[in-house]
Enzyme design. Structure first.
Site, PDB file in Angstrom:
ATOM      1  CB  THR A  41      -0.942   0.009   1.215  1.00  0.00           C
ATOM      2  OG1 THR A  41      -1.806  -1.120   1.126  1.00  0.00           O
ATOM      3  CG2 THR A  41      -1.784   1.281   1.253  1.00  0.00           C
ATOM      4  CG  HIS A  47      -0.782  -7.142  -1.679  1.00  0.00           C
ATOM      5  ND1 HIS A  47       0.076  -6.206  -1.137  1.00  0.00           N
ATOM      6  CD2 HIS A  47      -1.928  -7.024  -0.961  1.00  0.00           C
ATOM      7  CE1 HIS A  47      -0.523  -5.550  -0.169  1.00  0.00           C
ATOM      8  NE2 HIS A  47      -1.751  -6.030  -0.025  1.00  0.00           N
TER       9      HIS A  47
END
Length: 549
Positions: free
Chosen positions: A74, A487
């Site tokens: 992020t 991820h």
């Protein structure tokens, strides 16, 4: 070969954009990031969108664009969107990194020198944003940012924003003096929004999940992830149960359930639309910028994976929520341009992904690092662990007075790691730093080493960078609410994200030519007519005459 491919991509972009109607000189730029919105998810659900996402996909669309770097998390992903810089140049190489001097973890937006654990700011970011450039070129321009996460707001807002807001559990939307202004004009509207919202919820618990669309019903299947069983039903049982406890608003169970629900994005858009109306964005003499980062897709993807009914329901809700945001933007009755992208992609939980992709596997990160630690102690006769942190993709070795010993530990660790069947490749920091990425290398042609290079920083990155097999899910969930999927790898399922440009009258066009997320900032700068005052890694994408010649 790489040069010819890149030239072909440029030609394809030029030939298609020559037919496109140019975007207007905007009074308002709206930049939307959907956290963990991979190209795979976008294309899987694209035909089902009927509201905001259908509108945006009907403009100039790059369905498969790239975060070129390996750091697909992020903070680094958001740091690239409006700076036009790779993480190696923003300095944001991960959500967290290790300070070798102290041995402690450093959060990407922690404020250096501040003991307050809640202090958040842009001080670790070594780049400026589109909003900063616009305010410098057009005094009087305004920049506001809203997100469910601090790292989704601050990284896109830049260093000179007029209001930067993110959700804080149990409080509502907050800001920090290290992220932007904290005058009463900035904080009072947030406080009023928060107070009204929490009072309403205290009287009647919120509905976290809307009614499940019929098309999603068949995806409600039970799965075993790690050491837990999830029913796959929507709404999830744990989320419903979190609303039953007395004083539920202050419980961690509710806060986690709220974040991993479609309602979370709706809250961010509710607050953003209030800012639009209150500040009359786009109605002043200069160009305003609003950034909105929507976090629920990421939380839902982590908690449930992206292959079940939960993500199907989220995509329907996200489509409607973005539709509400676009209506609020149109209500300003000013020329505007919207861009939507994501900070990174993701893969589904390995156990479900494995049903149609044999490569998918789960890695017990703690066990892997434990085996490495034991091997190093035995081989080098160490009495204590030489390792720092808990991320198997970035191996940090403790600082030592004896540099020869430290290098011997790195050599032994690298040799052990490369022998493990879960590992595709591993490199030392100097090996990564020495790699070159020629300007114009198409992102799909970059080697693993080059992808790692674009998110490497000598001071902040690990001593050894490890690439595990494609479709690896990290960690072993033990209880409901634990992460089942994620991820953070250099593989395309984490790198590929959509980029969608839209404005009223935009010609519908899907482009297959290579595009990178770092191209967004210089492209929008061209639309506004602002020249980036600093070097950027991206290039201007021609939307119809917006790029400087």
């Amino acid at each position: 070969m790489k040069t010819s491919l890149f030239a072909a991509a440029l030609l394809a972009t030029a030939s298609t954009s020559a037919q496109a109607a140019p975007p207007p000189k905007p009074k308002l730029i709206v930049a939307i990031s959907v956290d963990q919105f991979s190209s795979e998810v976008f294309q899987r659900y694209r035909d089902s969108y009927v509201a905001g996402l259908r509108t945006l996909a009907g403009g100039i669309a790059y369905p498969v664009a790239y975060h070129s770097q390996a750091a697909t998390e992020t903070c680094p992903g958001h740091s690239a969107i409006l700076t036009g810089r790779y993480p190696t140049n923003t300095g944001i190489i991960a959500n967290d990194w290790i300070d070798r001097k102290t041995g402690k973890s450093v959060y990407c937006l922690a404020v250096p020198g501040q003991s307050d654990p809640e202090a958040r700011g842009h001080q670790n970011i070594r780049a400026t944003t589109l909003g900063d450039w616009t305010k410098a070129a057009e005094p009087g321009a305004r920049v506001f940012a809203v997100s469910g996460k601090d790292r989704g707001a601050i990284t896109m807002a830049g260093k000179t924003a007029d209001g930067v807001y993110w959700w804080s559990d149990g409080k509502g939307f907050v800001t920090s003096p290290y992220a932007g202004p904290t005058t009463e004009a900035v904080t009072a509207p947030a406080a009023a929004f928060d107070a009204a919202l929490l009072a309403r919820w205290a009287k009647r618990p919120p509905k976290l999940w809307p009614k499940l669309p019929k098309r999603c019903a068949a995806l409600q299947k039970a799965h075993h992830f790690g050491d837990i069983d999830l029913s796959g039903r929507v709404p999830p049982e744990a989320e419903t149960d979190s609303l039953k406890a007395k004083g539920f608003l202050s419980t961690r169970a509710f806060q986690g359930s709220l974040r991993a629900s479609p309602l979370y994005d709706s809250l961010a858009v509710d607050f953003a639309t209030q800012i639009l109306a209150r500040e009359k964005l786009g109605q002043g003499p200069k160009t305003d910028v609003l950034t909105v980062s929507l976090s629920a897709t990421d939380y839902i993807g982590h908690r449930f994976g992206n292959g079940g009914a939960e993500m199907c329901a989220q995509q329907a809700a996200l489509d409607a929520t973005i539709g509400r945001l676009l209506k609020a933007v149109e209500a300003q009755k000013v020329p505007f341009v919207v861009v939507l992208t994501a900070d990174h992609g993701a893969t589904d939980a390995a156990e479900r992904e494995h049903e149609h992709d044999a490569k998918a596997t789960r890695l017990d990160s703690r066990a892997f690092l434990g085996r490495l630690d034991t091997a190093l102690k035995n081989e080098l006769k160490l009495t204590e662990s030489p390792l720092l942190g808990g991320d198997p993709t970035q191996i940090y070795i403790k600082a030592m007075d004896d540099e020869t010993k430290r290098l011997a530990i790195r050599t032994a660790a690298l040799a052990w790691i490369r022998q493990q069947p879960e590992v595709v490749e591993a490199y030392t920091g100097p090996e990564v730093e020495a790699a070159s990425v020629p300007i114009g290398t198409p992102p799909e042609m970059m080697t693993l080493l080059q992808r790692l290079r674009l998110s490497y920083d000598r001071e902040r990155s690990g001593d050894i960078l490890v690439v595990f097999r494609e479709r690896t899910s990290f960690g072993r969930p033990q209880k409901a609410g634990d992460t089942v999927a994620g991820h953070g790898t250099p593989w395309d399922h984490d790198r590929q994200v959509p980029i969608l440009f839209w404005w009223p009258g935009a010609q519908s066009e899907d482009r297959k030519a290579s595009a990178e997320v770092v191209d967004i900032a210089p492209t929008l700068a061209g639309v506004i007519g602002v020249k980036p005052p600093v070097p950027v890694d991206g290039r201007c994408l021609d939307l119809g005459g917006n790029c400087p010649k």
